[in-house]
Design a protein around this motif. Structure first.
Motif, short mmCIF file in Angstrom:
data_model
loop_
_atom_site.label_atom_id
_atom_site.label_comp_id
_atom_site.label_asym_id
_atom_site.label_seq_id
_atom_site.Cartn_x
_atom_site.Cartn_y
_atom_site.Cartn_z
N TRP A 125 0.86 -1.18 0.00
CA TRP A 125 0.00 0.00 0.00
C TRP A 125 0.89 1.23 0.00
CZ3 TRP A 125 -4.27 1.82 -1.64
CH2 TRP A 125 -5.47 1.10 -1.59
N TRP A 126 0.32 2.43 0.26
CA TRP A 126 1.13 3.65 0.13
C TRP A 126 0.48 4.84 0.81
CZ3 TRP A 126 0.23 0.91 -4.67
CH2 TRP A 126 -1.07 1.09 -5.17
N HIS A 127 1.31 5.88 0.94
CA HIS A 127 0.85 7.24 1.24
C HIS A 127 1.20 8.06 0.01
CE1 HIS A 127 0.05 6.19 5.38
NE2 HIS A 127 1.31 5.90 5.63
N LEU A 128 0.20 8.32 -0.84
CA LEU A 128 0.47 8.91 -2.15
C LEU A 128 1.07 10.31 -2.06
CD1 LEU A 128 -2.60 7.81 -4.30
CD2 LEU A 128 -0.24 7.03 -4.52
N HIS A 129 0.52 11.17 -1.21
CA HIS A 129 1.02 12.54 -1.14
C HIS A 129 2.46 12.58 -0.67
CE1 HIS A 129 -2.87 15.16 -1.16
NE2 HIS A 129 -2.86 14.26 -2.13
N ALA A 130 2.84 11.66 0.17
CA ALA A 130 4.20 11.63 0.70
C ALA A 130 5.15 10.86 -0.21
CB ALA A 130 4.20 11.01 2.09
N GLY A 131 4.59 10.15 -1.21
CA GLY A 131 5.45 9.35 -2.10
C GLY A 131 6.07 8.15 -1.42
N ILE A 132 5.35 7.58 -0.46
CA ILE A 132 5.87 6.47 0.34
C ILE A 132 5.08 5.19 0.05
CG2 ILE A 132 6.13 5.54 2.69
CD1 ILE A 132 8.19 7.64 2.05
N GLY A 133 5.78 4.11 -0.25
CA GLY A 133 5.18 2.78 -0.35
C GLY A 133 5.45 1.99 0.90
N ILE A 134 4.57 1.05 1.21
CA ILE A 134 4.73 0.18 2.39
C ILE A 134 4.47 -1.25 1.97
CG2 ILE A 134 4.05 -0.25 4.80
CD1 ILE A 134 2.55 2.79 3.51
N THR A 135 5.28 -2.20 2.41
CA THR A 135 5.03 -3.61 2.18
C THR A 135 5.15 -4.38 3.50
OG1 THR A 135 7.33 -4.15 1.60
CG2 THR A 135 5.86 -3.53 -0.21
N SER A 136 4.47 -5.53 3.55
CA SER A 136 4.50 -6.38 4.74
C SER A 136 5.01 -7.76 4.36
CB SER A 136 3.10 -6.44 5.36
OG SER A 136 2.14 -6.91 4.43
N GLU A 137 5.02 -8.70 5.32
CA GLU A 137 5.70 -9.99 5.13
C GLU A 137 4.85 -11.16 5.61
OE1 GLU A 137 10.36 -8.66 5.77
OE2 GLU A 137 9.35 -9.77 7.36
N TRP A 138 4.78 -12.19 4.77
CA TRP A 138 4.20 -13.48 5.17
C TRP A 138 5.26 -14.56 5.04
CZ3 TRP A 138 -0.43 -16.31 2.33
CH2 TRP A 138 -0.89 -17.37 3.14
N GLY A 139 5.43 -15.10 3.82
CA GLY A 139 6.42 -16.15 3.63
C GLY A 139 6.53 -16.48 2.15
N THR A 140 7.48 -17.34 1.83
CA THR A 140 7.66 -17.82 0.47
C THR A 140 6.71 -18.99 0.21
OG1 THR A 140 9.41 -19.33 1.15
CG2 THR A 140 10.08 -17.10 0.48
N PRO A 141 6.56 -19.44 -1.05
CA PRO A 141 5.58 -20.50 -1.33
C PRO A 141 5.72 -21.75 -0.47
CG PRO A 141 6.24 -19.46 -3.37
CD PRO A 141 7.10 -18.84 -2.30
N SER A 142 6.93 -22.24 -0.25
CA SER A 142 7.08 -23.47 0.53
C SER A 142 6.71 -23.27 1.99
CB SER A 142 8.52 -24.00 0.44
OG SER A 142 9.41 -23.16 1.15
N MET A 143 6.69 -22.02 2.46
CA MET A 143 6.35 -21.73 3.84
C MET A 143 4.85 -21.69 4.08
SD MET A 143 9.19 -18.69 4.34
CE MET A 143 8.82 -18.30 6.04
#
Length: 467
Positions: free
Chosen positions: A191-209
Motif C-alpha cells: 500500500w502507500w501514502h500517495l502525497h508523501a510518495g511512500i510505499g509500504i510492504t508487509s511480510e508473510w512467507g515464500t511459497p514453501s512456507m
C-alpha cells in the motif's frame, strides 16, 4: 484539480465516497479446494429491496483448474483522478490472481455488472519472464500501474517476493517495481501514502512456507515475516525496515489512513509465538523516519485438548489468528477478524494511538462454532476471515476461508462456505448480524469463499488524492 469523472464510482475525496449510494452487488472470490472444478468470481445481491437479496446470482468460471483465487482488485480507483497515467479512468475491470497457479485473469464488469466476462488471462510465464515473480497475492491500482504483490520468484525460486507492475490499460506485465530492495525478501501486502510518495510492504512467507499449511518448525523458529518496509514510491527504492520483533509472526494486512494528508496506518500480526496472542500495530511518521507501536492485543483463549485440532493440541489454547483488518473510509472505525476464535471486533480509532473496543460478534471459531442467528441450531465452520466494509461504513461483509491448506489444519472437519453481513452503528459503535443475509454451503456451489469487493468501491479498494 481534476474535473468530475465520467465514472461516478471514482470519488474525489473520502467524504464523496461516503456520501455515494449504497452498493447493490458484491463480488466474491470462490475456489475449489480439490482443484477439480474451476474457481469462480461470484456475484452476490446486496440490495435489501431485491427479491434475490443475500443470494449468489452469477458465477463466472475461470478457464483452468487449480487457481485458488484469493485476493483480487480493480484496474482503477479514486486516486486515478490525480494521475495523468490514466486516460478516462473507469472502475471497470477486476483482476483475479491465482495464488497457486500464478495466472492472472481479467474480467470486464461492463455492460452487465451482474455477469462479468473474462477478457484476458496473463500467464504465469509472462509474470515470471517480465517481472521475475510468481504466486501473485494482492493488487491495487497505483500511480504508475497496477501494483501486484507476489510471494515467489521466477522459475520456482523461493524468493525474493516482491511487486510486479502492470499496465493500467492493457494489463501487460511491465517489470518488477523494486529498483533497490535492500534487506526485503519476504512479501505479502503493498500500500502507500500517495502525497508523501511512500510505499509500504508487509511480510508473510515464500511459497514453501505457506503451501501446505503452517510449518511448526518455522513458526516456533520465528522464520515467518515480522517486519514492515518503507519505500520511495516513484522509484521503488527501499528506505527503511522496521522489525516488530521476531516473536511477532506473519505481518499481513496493511490499512493506511484514507485521509491523503495523514501518514499513519494499521497492520495486523497473526500470532506471537510466546503466548499465541494476535496484535494490531500502528505505523506513523516520526520526524524523517517511520515508527511503529503495538496498539491492540487479542489474547489466546484456553481450550480443552480434545476440542482442538491436532495442530493446536500441544498448546491447550485457541489463538485468535488475526488474519484480516479493515479501516473505515472516514478513518474512525477499525475491524479486526480473529479467524481462530471466531470473533469480529470493532474498535473506535478516532485516536489511532489509543483504539477503544466498542463491539464484538462471535461467528464460528475453532471450538465455539457460534451459529448464525437465522440458523441457531447449526454450528458454523471457519470464522470471520476476510472483512469488507461499505464506503459509508454501515455494512460489513465477512467470509470464512483463509487458504485451503491452512483451513484444513485449523478446521480439519472441513469448511462449509458462508458469507455474513453485519450492520454497524457508526455513531456510538455496535454490531448486529443481518438475519436475512446468509448465503452458505451449496449457495456457493460448495466453493470456499475468500475476499469480497463491492461494486462501486469499498473501504479497502481506494486511496484518495484530495481531502
Amino acid at each position: 484539480m481534476s474535473e468530475t469523472p465520467a465514472d461516478r464510482s471514482l470519488y474525489r475525496t473520502p467524504a464523496d465516497a461516503i456520501a455515494a449510494p449504497p452498493e447493490k452487488l458484491a463480488y466474491v472470490a470462490g475456489f475449489d479446494r480439490t482443484a477439480r472444478r474451476p474457481d469462480a468470481l461470484i456475484t452476490v445481491d446486496t440490495d435489501p429491496e431485491s427479491a434475490s437479496y443475500g443470494r449468489a446470482v452469477n458465477f463466472t468460471d475461470m478457464p483452468g483448474l487449480g487457481d485458488e483465487l484469493h485476493h483480487f482488485g480493480w484496474n482503477a480507483c479514486s486516486s486515478a483522478l490525480a494521475h495523468a497515467c490514466h486516460q478516462n479512468p473507469e472502475r471497470r475491470y477486476l483482476l483475479l490472481p491465482g495464488l497457486r497457479s500464478s495466472r492472472l485473469h481479467v474480467l470486464d464488469t461492463r455492460p452487465d455488472p451482474v455477469r462479468p466476462r473474462l477478457v484476458k488471462t496473463i500467464s504465469a510465464e509472462e509474470l515470471a519472464a517480465k517481472a521475475g515473480y510468481s504466486r501473485p497475492h494482492t493488487l491495487h491500482c497505483g500511480p504508475d500501474g497496477v501494483f501486484l504483490s507476489c510471494l515467489g520468484g521466477a522459475g520456482g525460486a523461493e524468493g525474493p517476493g516482491g511487486v510486479a507492475l502492470l499496465d493500467h490499460t492493457t494489463f501487460e506485465v511491465l517489470r518488477a517495481w523494486e529498483s533497490d530492495r535492500g534487506p526485503q525478501h519476504l512479501a505479502y501486502d503493498v500500500w502507500w501514502h500517495l502525497h508523501a510518495g511512500i510505499g509500504i510492504t508487509s511480510e508473510w512467507g515464500t511459497p514453501s512456507m505457506i503451501d501446505d499449511g503452517v510449518v511448526p518448525e518455522l513458526l516456533l523458529g520465528r522464520g515467518y515475516g515480522h517486519a514492515l518496509h518503507f519505500w520511495e514510491l516513484d522509484s521503488g527504492r527501499h528506505l527503511q525496515r522496521i522489525d516488530l520483533g521476531d516473536e511477532h509472526q506473519m505481518v499481513l494486512e496493511l490499512r493506511p489512513a484514507h485521509d491523503p494528508e495523514q501518514q499513519w496506518g494499521f497492520v495486523g500480526v497473526v500470532t506471537n509465538v510466546l503466548d499465541l496472542a494476535a496484535s494490531v500495530w500502528l505505523w506513523y511518521r516520526d520526524g524523517t523516519r517511520f515508527a511503529v507501536r503495538k496498539v491492540i492485543e487479542v489474547p489466546a483463549e484456553p481450550a480443552k485438548t480434545e476440542n482442538l485440532p491436532p495442530a493446536l493440541q500441544p498448546f491447550g489454547a485457541v489463538p485468535p489468528l488475526v488474519t484480516d483488518i479493515n479501516l473505515s473510509v472516514d478513518d474512525r472505525w477499525l475491524y479486526v477478524s480473529a479467524w481462530g476464535t471466531g470473533e469480529l471486533l470493532q474498535y473506535d480509532v478516532a485516536d489511532p494511538f489509543n483504539p477503544r473496543l466498542t463491539a464484538s460478534v462471535r461467528l464460528g471459531g475453532v471450538t465455539d462454532r457460534s451459529p448464525h442467528p437465522s440458523a441457531p441450531g447449526t454450528p458454523l465452520t471457519g470464522g470471520p476471515q476476510m472483512v469488507e466494509l461499505s464506503r459509508d461504513g454501515k455494512r460489513l461483509y465477512l467470509t470464512n476461508s483463509l487458504y485451503g491448506s491452512w483451513d484444513d489444519q485449523f478446521y480439519p472437519d472441513g469448511i462449509d462456505p458462508w458469507m455474513i453481513k453485519l450492520d454497524a452503528d457508526t455513531d456510538a459503535g455496535g454490531l448486529t448480524v443481518d438475519p436475512r443475509f446468509f448465503p452458505h454451503g451449496e449457495d456457493f456451489r460448495g466453493l470456499r469463499v475468500h475476499q469480497t469487493h463491492l461494486h462501486g468501491g469499498d473501504a479497502s479498494s481506494d486511496s484518495y488524492c484530495f481531502r
